[in-house]
Design a protein around this motif. Structure first.
Motif, short mmCIF file in Angstrom:
data_model
loop_
_atom_site.label_atom_id
_atom_site.label_comp_id
_atom_site.label_asym_id
_atom_site.label_seq_id
_atom_site.Cartn_x
_atom_site.Cartn_y
_atom_site.Cartn_z
N LYS A 292 0.83 -1.22 0.00
CA LYS A 292 0.00 0.00 0.00
C LYS A 292 0.86 1.26 0.00
CE LYS A 292 -4.10 -1.93 2.16
NZ LYS A 292 -4.71 -2.18 3.48
N TRP A 293 1.94 1.23 0.78
CA TRP A 293 2.86 2.37 0.81
C TRP A 293 3.43 2.63 -0.58
CZ3 TRP A 293 4.81 6.09 4.03
CH2 TRP A 293 4.43 6.04 5.38
N MET A 294 3.86 1.56 -1.21
CA MET A 294 4.50 1.74 -2.51
C MET A 294 3.52 2.28 -3.53
SD MET A 294 6.98 -1.56 -2.33
CE MET A 294 7.70 -1.33 -3.92
N THR A 295 2.29 1.81 -3.47
CA THR A 295 1.25 2.29 -4.39
C THR A 295 0.97 3.77 -4.13
OG1 THR A 295 0.25 0.11 -4.19
CG2 THR A 295 -1.08 1.81 -5.23
N TRP A 296 0.89 4.11 -2.85
CA TRP A 296 0.56 5.49 -2.49
C TRP A 296 1.66 6.46 -2.95
CZ3 TRP A 296 2.68 8.46 1.85
CH2 TRP A 296 2.03 9.69 2.04
N LEU A 297 2.93 6.09 -2.65
CA LEU A 297 4.05 6.96 -3.02
C LEU A 297 4.19 7.08 -4.54
CD1 LEU A 297 6.73 5.95 -0.35
CD2 LEU A 297 5.66 8.20 -0.61
N LYS A 298 3.94 5.97 -5.22
CA LYS A 298 4.03 5.97 -6.68
C LYS A 298 2.96 6.91 -7.26
CE LYS A 298 4.02 2.59 -10.49
NZ LYS A 298 2.62 2.47 -10.92
N ASP A 299 1.78 6.82 -6.70
CA ASP A 299 0.67 7.64 -7.15
C ASP A 299 0.96 9.13 -6.94
OD1 ASP A 299 -2.06 7.87 -8.10
OD2 ASP A 299 -2.52 8.56 -6.06
N LEU A 300 1.50 9.46 -5.76
CA LEU A 300 1.87 10.86 -5.49
C LEU A 300 2.93 11.33 -6.48
CD1 LEU A 300 2.19 11.33 -1.60
CD2 LEU A 300 0.40 12.18 -3.12
N GLY A 301 3.87 10.45 -6.75
CA GLY A 301 4.95 10.77 -7.68
C GLY A 301 4.43 11.04 -9.08
N GLU A 302 3.51 10.18 -9.53
CA GLU A 302 2.96 10.34 -10.88
C GLU A 302 2.18 11.63 -11.03
OE1 GLU A 302 0.91 6.66 -11.40
OE2 GLU A 302 2.74 5.60 -12.03
N LYS A 303 1.60 12.09 -9.91
CA LYS A 303 0.85 13.34 -9.96
C LYS A 303 1.75 14.56 -9.74
CE LYS A 303 -3.55 11.32 -8.71
NZ LYS A 303 -4.20 10.69 -7.56
N GLY A 304 3.06 14.31 -9.66
CA GLY A 304 4.02 15.41 -9.56
C GLY A 304 4.12 16.05 -8.19
N HIS A 305 3.75 15.32 -7.14
CA HIS A 305 3.79 15.92 -5.81
C HIS A 305 5.05 15.58 -5.02
CE1 HIS A 305 -0.14 17.67 -5.94
NE2 HIS A 305 -0.69 16.53 -6.29
N ILE A 306 5.87 14.71 -5.57
CA ILE A 306 7.04 14.31 -4.78
C ILE A 306 8.31 15.01 -5.25
CG2 ILE A 306 8.57 12.36 -4.26
CD1 ILE A 306 6.19 10.71 -3.70
#
Lengths: 113, 422
Positions: free
Chosen positions: A26-40
């Motif tokens: 779940k962590w990996m999915t969440w961080l990946k999703d944030l990354g794809e949306k340009g928030h990281i």
């Protein structure tokens, strides 16, 4: 865009191997999703729960952990968001809430030079 | 990492087995703590940096380092595995010994050792199965309770008692032949058989959970096949039986998630690879003088999978195999299956006679397929009212939604023939 730091506090890994694996996924999915949306800005690092504290004029060195387990900071991430409200909203997807942990959200101070 | 790959669970079994070998069986809880630590670390690190290229090796290395820390810190306060005694005391030998213990071959043997240790004669069969699932397959108490449709408290009690027996056994079972290997082997085979059966016929409402139990049973049986002392005819037969049953599982549930009886299954959906593997293993089992229930059950499964259509099934052969099975290991369920085969072979009237003469049939009072069989045979005899009553009785003891839907449909079919009251 402004920068924010997410400080991850506490959170249990879960007592079973399957539960631990699910939390991690779940962590990996969440961080990946944030990354794809340009928030990281920076995915950050995990922190050891041990360490030392040096304090005072005497520079006294004491052992960690510094707080109760539930308050120990386990890692951080540097986030880009429109404002504090958005940073708060984005943090709500963090799987740490499912395992009794929390996210502390701190705006990075802006320098107007 | 593929979420359906239960990496942590699988690695938990390997790591606990190896750590227990090093720490000694009395330190089982310590071994479990070290494994838990390794998972916490993996969780913390992987979520930020991604899953390493070889996650198993990463986990093993983490557990190994942690084990070294524990051994160094506690070697004066605790005793570890007595057979490793001095090797763990000296800094010269400590690291190389631990390194060797974490080698691929050693780990495989450790799992076998643990499997035999879990099947301790002082433990009842259901405790052995639960312990194997917990320690070697990494299932948590609640996952086992869910799979066995039992309460968390009951399983927790069963496992903690079993762990006490295991921890008190002084040392792990020696699989090199020092201990009575062939004496313990049947208990191990039986535990794996029960594990598989729980998956195949069990009451858990989630077919995914049941499939995992079957896979675990097959994986552990694979260890036995790979170990010369354990690769006996009965082991081949057990493995054949698992393959031949598992081959049919894709057709047991139809596209809408409904249970399909053997007679109505789409036989083209049976897994040809598993059928072939099962037949190969069944051939390998046909040596020696011992005829076990696994041989007979595998032979029955083999007759079914070699019939391309239900009508082509050699029921005469199946009946005689059930006669043999009743002689080796009689049980009300075996007697019921024999009666169903007789009904196929000689007609429903004979089948009903056989069902009515089952000894201790009270033990089938909560088994839905007992009443379903009665209903089917009454239906085939044209007695729809009686059939309908039996299907209703079956429905009343259905154990999960899938069985319930299957039986509701049988109730409806039989009711459609019952004349309506004016």
């Amino acid at each position: 865009m402004s920068e924010f730091v997410y400080l991850y506090r506490g959170g249990e890994a879960g007592r079973s191997p399957e539960a631990a694996q699910q939390v991690m996924q779940k962590w990996m999915t969440w961080l990946k999703d944030l990354g794809e949306k340009g928030h990281i800005k920076d995915q950050g690092q995990p922190l050891e729960s041990t360490g030392k504290l040096v304090k005072g004029k005497q520079k006294t060195v004491t052992d960690g952990p510094f707080a109760e387990t539930k308050d120990v900071i386990g890692g951080y991430t540097l986030i880009e968001a429109r404002d504090l409200d958005q940073a708060v909203q984005l943090s709500k997807g963090c799987p740490i809430f499912e395992v009794d942990g929390g996210v502390e959200i701190r705006p990075v101070m802006k320098m107007n030079m | 990492m593929d979420p359906s790959d239960h990496l942590f669970r699988r690695e938990a079994g390997r790591m606990v087995a190896t750590l227990t070998r090093i720490f000694g069986v009395h330190n089982l809880a310590l071994a479990e703590d070290v494994v838990q630590d390794a998972f916490c670390r993996a969780l913390e690190v992987w979520k930020f940096r991604g899953v390493p290229e070889n996650p198993s090796a990463w986990l093993l290395a983490t557990a190994k380092n942690r084990a070294l820390d524990v051994l160094r810190r506690e070697r004066t306060a605790r005793t570890f595995a007595p057979e490793l005694g001095r090797l763990l005391q000296s800094e010269w030998t400590l690291a190389p010994v631990v390194e060797e213990m974490f080698g691929a071959n050693a780990i495989k043997d450790d799992q076998l050792r643990m499997m035999f240790s879990c099947c301790h004669p002082r433990l009842p069969e259901e405790a052995q199965v639960a312990l194997v699932l917990h320690i070697l397959c990494g299932f948590s108490v609640s996952e086992i309770a869910n799979a066995f449709v039992s309460s968390h408290a009951a399983i927790e009690k069963r496992i903690s008692r079993a762990k006490k027996v295991l921890a008190a056994s002084k040392r792990l079972f020696d699989v090199t032949g020092v201990d009575d290997f062939s004496g313990r082997l049947p208990a191990v085979q039986r535990a794996l058989y029960l594990l598989f059966n729980e998956g195949y016929h069990g009451a858990s409402p989630e077919s995914a959970v049941r499939a995992e139990l079957c896979q675990e049973a097959m994986r552990l049986t694979g260890f036995l096949l790979d170990y010369p002392l354990a690769a006996m005819p009965a082991t081949f037969a057990l493995s054949a039986l698992m393959c031949l049953h598992a081959a049919r599982s894709p057709a047991r549930v139809d596209a809408s998630g409904n249970l399909t009886s053997l007679f109505d299954q789409d036989r083209t959906r049976w897994d040809a690879r598993l059928v072939a593997e099962g037949q190969r293993l069944l051939d390998l089992s046909a040596t020696g003088t011992e005829l076990t229930e696994y041989h007979v059950e595998a032979a029955i499964a083999s007759v079914h999978v070699t019939a391309h259509r239900t009508e082509e099934t050699d029921w005469g052969r199946i009946v005689s195999l059930y006669d043999t099975l009743m002689a080796i290991r009689p049980s009300p369920v075996v007697a019921l299956n024999r009666a169903i085969a007789i009904a196929q072979h000689e007609g429903p009237k004979r089948g009903l006679e056989e069902i009515h003469s089952i000894a201790r049939s009270d033990r089938l009072a909560t088994y839905p397929f007992y009443f379903a069989a009665l209903g089917d045979l009454e239906l085939r005899s044209g007695r729809h009212v009686a059939a309908n009553e039996h299907f209703r009785a079956a429905l009343a003891v259905a154990r999960n939604p899938m069985e319930r839907r299957f039986l509701e449909q049988r109730v409806a079919v039989s009711a459609s023939h019952v004349p309506q009251q004016p």
